[in-house]
Design a protein around this motif. Structure first.
Motif, PDB file in Angstrom:
ATOM      1  N   VAL A  51       0.213 -71.359 -44.285  1.00 43.12           N
ATOM      2  CA  VAL A  51       1.452 -70.891 -44.894  1.00 43.12           C
ATOM      3  C   VAL A  51       1.205 -69.832 -45.961  1.00 43.12           C
ATOM      4  CG1 VAL A  51       2.356 -73.228 -44.540  1.00 43.12           C
ATOM      5  CG2 VAL A  51       1.678 -72.527 -46.822  1.00 43.12           C
ATOM      6  N   VAL A  55       6.261 -70.815 -49.489  1.00 44.69           N
ATOM      7  CA  VAL A  55       6.900 -71.644 -48.466  1.00 44.69           C
ATOM      8  C   VAL A  55       7.175 -73.016 -49.081  1.00 44.69           C
ATOM      9  CG1 VAL A  55       6.589 -72.783 -46.236  1.00 44.69           C
ATOM     10  CG2 VAL A  55       5.865 -70.407 -46.546  1.00 44.69           C
ATOM     11  N   TYR A 133      -2.483 -78.394 -43.266  1.00 39.24           N
ATOM     12  CA  TYR A 133      -1.302 -77.661 -43.730  1.00 39.24           C
ATOM     13  C   TYR A 133      -1.533 -77.018 -45.087  1.00 39.24           C
ATOM     14  CZ  TYR A 133       3.348 -76.634 -45.475  1.00 39.24           C
ATOM     15  OH  TYR A 133       4.439 -75.985 -46.005  1.00 39.24           O
ATOM     16  N   ALA A 149       2.971 -69.567 -40.938  1.00 39.10           N
ATOM     17  CA  ALA A 149       4.278 -69.709 -41.592  1.00 39.10           C
ATOM     18  C   ALA A 149       4.396 -68.669 -42.691  1.00 39.10           C
ATOM     19  CB  ALA A 149       4.438 -71.113 -42.169  1.00 39.10           C
ATOM     20  N   THR A 208      10.065 -68.410 -42.586  1.00 31.35           N
ATOM     21  CA  THR A 208      10.686 -69.450 -43.415  1.00 31.35           C
ATOM     22  C   THR A 208      11.628 -68.886 -44.475  1.00 31.35           C
ATOM     23  OG1 THR A 208       8.895 -69.508 -45.059  1.00 31.35           O
ATOM     24  CG2 THR A 208       8.632 -70.890 -43.097  1.00 31.35           C
TER      25      THR A 208
END
Length: 235
Positions: A51, A55, A133, A149, A208
């Motif tokens: 990400v 985010v 993540y 992301a 996002t």
């Protein structure tokens, strides 16, 4: 004022049509189903969602609920202590309220080396599905499914105004200009270099911005970017 009396031709929400057969998803239900379906199709053991700073944190909770992983690696846990981060950032942020120095460091250099090695070992040894993540997630494992992301800088600034801290700092209540300064001179520089390394290997690209996410294949996103660049050069 007369010079402002005209209709602007600026496209606030430009669209680019990408020809070919490409999948796309809109809204969290569709996005999560899309990631889950691709993971199932590939019998993916490791799903990596890399990400951009800014985010929202609830994305991890949504992924955790949808994928039901046996192991979750949250990249925030691989950061050094806040004191160490402050010392690393100091040469770039300076004491000036606006001016700073462009950060030349890589995302890997902002991670604790021992924690990074431990995370890689945990992923390697894990049984069942693994979710990696966060910012720099691909540095732990590229994954069988790799999702990039993304977030626009303008959206990050709106979130700063709403109280979001910088990724590397605990500064939710700090002045807006100081947050943007950290983004401009450090976080966006580091994140952009990392994103350019990740995108060629990503399978999915997740936008996002705003409250309704949108996702497409990374190849479709790259083709769209190429068309936008070409259009800008000829306009």
């Amino acid at each position: 004022m007369a010079y402002l009396d005209f209709e602007s031709a600026y496209e606030k929400a430009p669209e680019t049509i990408v020809c070919g057969s490409h999948a796309a998803w809109s809204g969290w239900d569709e996005v999560l189903d899309g990631i889950g379906e691709l993971a199932s199709e590939r019998d993916a053991r490791v799903v990596t969602v890399d990400v951009y700073p800014g985010v929202r944190d609830d994305v991890l909770d949504r992924l955790r609920e949808r994928l039901s992983p046996s192991l979750v690696i949250d990249m925030r846990e691989l950061l050094p202590s806040q004191g160490d981060l402050d010392r690393m950032l100091a040469p770039f942020l300076t004491d000036d309220s606006v001016r700073g120095r462009m950060c030349y460091m890589t995302m890997k250099e902002f991670l604790d080396a021992e924690k990074l090695a431990e995370a890689r070992a945990r992923v390697e040894a894990a049984e069942g599905r693994v979710l990696v993540y966060g910012v720099g997630a691909a540095l732990v494992a590229p994954g069988d499914v790799l999702v990039c992301a993304d977030l626009a800088r303008w959206e990050a600034q709106l979130r700063y105004r709403a109280g979001m801290p910088n990724y590397f700092l605990d500064n939710a209540d700090e002045d807006m200009l100081r947050k943007v300064k950290c983004g401009f001179f450090v976080e966006w520089r580091v994140a952009n270099r990392h994103k350019f390394d990740v995108l060629p290997h990503a399978g999915l690209y997740l936008d996002t911005n705003g409250d309704v996410p949108a996702m497409t294949t990374a190849s479709a996103s790259s083709r769209g970017s190429a068309r936008r660049i070409g259009r800008a050069r000829t306009s």
